[in-house]
Design a protein around this motif. Structure first.
Motif, PDB file in Angstrom:
ATOM      1  N   ARG A  32     -53.383   3.692 -13.827  1.00 50.64           N
ATOM      2  CA  ARG A  32     -53.648   4.398 -12.573  1.00 50.64           C
ATOM      3  C   ARG A  32     -52.475   5.295 -12.170  1.00 50.64           C
ATOM      4  NH1 ARG A  32     -56.569  -0.487 -11.061  1.00 50.64           N
ATOM      5  NH2 ARG A  32     -58.743   0.116 -10.861  1.00 50.64           N
ATOM      6  N   ASP A  33     -51.264   5.008 -12.667  1.00 54.32           N
ATOM      7  CA  ASP A  33     -50.082   5.799 -12.315  1.00 54.32           C
ATOM      8  C   ASP A  33     -49.287   6.095 -13.586  1.00 54.32           C
ATOM      9  OD1 ASP A  33     -47.724   6.895 -11.332  1.00 54.32           O
ATOM     10  OD2 ASP A  33     -47.550   5.461  -9.678  1.00 54.32           O
ATOM     11  N   ALA A  34     -49.645   7.197 -14.250  1.00 52.57           N
ATOM     12  CA  ALA A  34     -49.062   7.529 -15.553  1.00 52.57           C
ATOM     13  C   ALA A  34     -47.551   7.709 -15.478  1.00 52.57           C
ATOM     14  CB  ALA A  34     -49.716   8.787 -16.119  1.00 52.57           C
ATOM     15  N   HIS A  35     -47.063   8.379 -14.445  1.00 55.34           N
ATOM     16  CA  HIS A  35     -45.629   8.653 -14.384  1.00 55.34           C
ATOM     17  C   HIS A  35     -44.826   7.364 -14.191  1.00 55.34           C
ATOM     18  CE1 HIS A  35     -41.724  10.341 -13.320  1.00 55.34           C
ATOM     19  NE2 HIS A  35     -42.118  11.356 -14.055  1.00 55.34           N
ATOM     20  N   GLN A  50     -42.112  13.484 -21.088  1.00 50.34           N
ATOM     21  CA  GLN A  50     -42.688  14.827 -21.065  1.00 50.34           C
ATOM     22  C   GLN A  50     -43.977  14.698 -20.256  1.00 50.34           C
ATOM     23  OE1 GLN A  50     -43.851  16.484 -24.848  1.00 50.34           O
ATOM     24  NE2 GLN A  50     -44.321  18.472 -23.955  1.00 50.34           N
ATOM     25  N   ALA A  51     -43.967  15.274 -19.062  1.00 45.77           N
ATOM     26  CA  ALA A  51     -45.087  15.103 -18.133  1.00 45.77           C
ATOM     27  C   ALA A  51     -46.052  16.279 -18.186  1.00 45.77           C
ATOM     28  CB  ALA A  51     -44.562  14.929 -16.715  1.00 45.77           C
ATOM     29  N   HIS A  52     -47.314  15.952 -18.083  1.00 43.89           N
ATOM     30  CA  HIS A  52     -48.416  16.898 -17.970  1.00 43.89           C
ATOM     31  C   HIS A  52     -49.290  16.392 -16.835  1.00 43.89           C
ATOM     32  CE1 HIS A  52     -47.410  18.599 -21.922  1.00 43.89           C
ATOM     33  NE2 HIS A  52     -47.186  17.356 -22.285  1.00 43.89           N
ATOM     34  N   PRO A  53     -50.139  17.220 -16.250  1.00 45.18           N
ATOM     35  CA  PRO A  53     -51.031  16.716 -15.192  1.00 45.18           C
ATOM     36  C   PRO A  53     -51.909  15.568 -15.712  1.00 45.18           C
ATOM     37  CG  PRO A  53     -51.043  19.111 -15.216  1.00 45.18           C
ATOM     38  CD  PRO A  53     -50.284  18.661 -16.453  1.00 45.18           C
ATOM     39  N   GLY A  54     -51.742  14.386 -15.134  1.00 43.79           N
ATOM     40  CA  GLY A  54     -52.544  13.228 -15.511  1.00 43.79           C
ATOM     41  C   GLY A  54     -52.175  12.561 -16.816  1.00 43.79           C
ATOM     42  N   PHE A  55     -51.107  13.009 -17.482  1.00 43.32           N
ATOM     43  CA  PHE A  55     -50.727  12.435 -18.771  1.00 43.32           C
ATOM     44  C   PHE A  55     -49.222  12.586 -18.951  1.00 43.32           C
ATOM     45  CE2 PHE A  55     -50.233  12.152 -23.350  1.00 43.32           C
ATOM     46  CZ  PHE A  55     -51.126  11.143 -23.670  1.00 43.32           C
ATOM     47  N   GLY A  69     -48.068   7.260 -25.011  1.00 36.30           N
ATOM     48  CA  GLY A  69     -48.762   8.125 -24.064  1.00 36.30           C
ATOM     49  C   GLY A  69     -49.332   7.307 -22.920  1.00 36.30           C
ATOM     50  N   PHE A  70     -49.359   7.897 -21.729  1.00 33.36           N
ATOM     51  CA  PHE A  70     -49.870   7.220 -20.537  1.00 33.36           C
ATOM     52  C   PHE A  70     -50.806   8.189 -19.827  1.00 33.36           C
ATOM     53  CE2 PHE A  70     -45.928   5.462 -21.845  1.00 33.36           C
ATOM     54  CZ  PHE A  70     -46.158   4.101 -21.789  1.00 33.36           C
ATOM     55  N   GLN A  71     -52.109   7.853 -19.841  1.00 34.72           N
ATOM     56  CA  GLN A  71     -53.085   8.739 -19.226  1.00 34.72           C
ATOM     57  C   GLN A  71     -53.677   8.093 -17.988  1.00 34.72           C
ATOM     58  OE1 GLN A  71     -56.014   9.626 -22.186  1.00 34.72           O
ATOM     59  NE2 GLN A  71     -56.731   7.524 -22.349  1.00 34.72           N
ATOM     60  N   GLU A  72     -53.743   8.910 -16.930  1.00 34.09           N
ATOM     61  CA  GLU A  72     -54.298   8.413 -15.673  1.00 34.09           C
ATOM     62  C   GLU A  72     -55.817   8.326 -15.771  1.00 34.09           C
ATOM     63  OE1 GLU A  72     -52.843  10.378 -12.156  1.00 34.09           O
ATOM     64  OE2 GLU A  72     -50.774  10.072 -12.784  1.00 34.09           O
ATOM     65  N   VAL A  73     -56.335   7.161 -15.417  1.00 34.35           N
ATOM     66  CA  VAL A  73     -57.770   6.931 -15.376  1.00 34.35           C
ATOM     67  C   VAL A  73     -58.091   6.214 -14.073  1.00 34.35           C
ATOM     68  CG1 VAL A  73     -58.022   6.838 -17.895  1.00 34.35           C
ATOM     69  CG2 VAL A  73     -57.589   4.738 -16.630  1.00 34.35           C
ATOM     70  N   ALA A  74     -59.306   6.373 -13.595  1.00 36.77           N
ATOM     71  CA  ALA A  74     -59.710   5.738 -12.342  1.00 36.77           C
ATOM     72  C   ALA A  74     -59.851   4.237 -12.490  1.00 36.77           C
ATOM     73  CB  ALA A  74     -61.017   6.348 -11.856  1.00 36.77           C
ATOM     74  N   ASP A  75     -60.255   3.777 -13.671  1.00 32.33           N
ATOM     75  CA  ASP A  75     -60.544   2.363 -13.862  1.00 32.33           C
ATOM     76  C   ASP A  75     -60.058   1.900 -15.231  1.00 32.33           C
ATOM     77  OD1 ASP A  75     -61.555  -0.170 -13.347  1.00 32.33           O
ATOM     78  OD2 ASP A  75     -63.584   0.343 -13.971  1.00 32.33           O
TER      79      ASP A  75
END
Length: 137
Positions: A32-35, A50-55, A69-75
């Motif tokens: 839920r919180d990639a950063h 290395q940050a990208h919007p949502g990833f 890698g860390f990707q933001e997802v709702a669930d």
């Protein structure tokens, strides 16, 4: 030994062959919180963000290392993760203590009959990972 004696994934690419091989480029976590989670892992591995919007990616500090890698997802997927990261460290107890102090949770300690032992931890999002001396050490 011939190429046919070795599983395809372990045969190095040979120019002029049609054998398909791959290397692991990145292991990705849903969160839920990639950063925040990427920063936590960067502090554990010495990697850089290395940050990208949502990833967000955590690049390994040494050439040839695996990127996380860390990707933001709702669930995020509930329950135990099916894939996990194994970390090899020089001082397992010290590293485990530092992870616990930084918000990890101890899941369990394990050992094989030959004496090889490891600790399973969970990061602040609950993703399990193992900490051990280098395999074969």
């Amino acid at each position: 030994m011939t190429d046919d004696d070795v599983p395809a994934l372990f045969v190095p690419p040979v120019p002029g062959t049609t054998r398909a091989v791959a290397r692991v480029g990145m292991v990705t976590f849903d969160t839920r919180d990639a950063h925040a989670l990427a920063a936590w892992w960067a502090a554990r591995t010495g990697g850089h963000l290395q940050a990208h919007p949502g990833f967000v990616m955590v690049h390994a500090p040494a050439p040839g290392g695996v990127t996380l890698g860390f990707q933001e997802v709702a669930d995020p997927t509930p329950g135990k993760n099916r894939v996990h990261v194994d970390l090899a460290v020089d001082d397992v107890a010290r590293f485990v203590d530092a992870c616990l102090a930084a918000g990890a949770q101890r899941v369990g300690d394990h050992a094989l009959p030959d004496g090889f032992a490891w600790t399973v931890l969970a990061d602040p999002d609950g993703n399990q990972f193992c900490v051990s001396p280098a395999h074969g050490a």
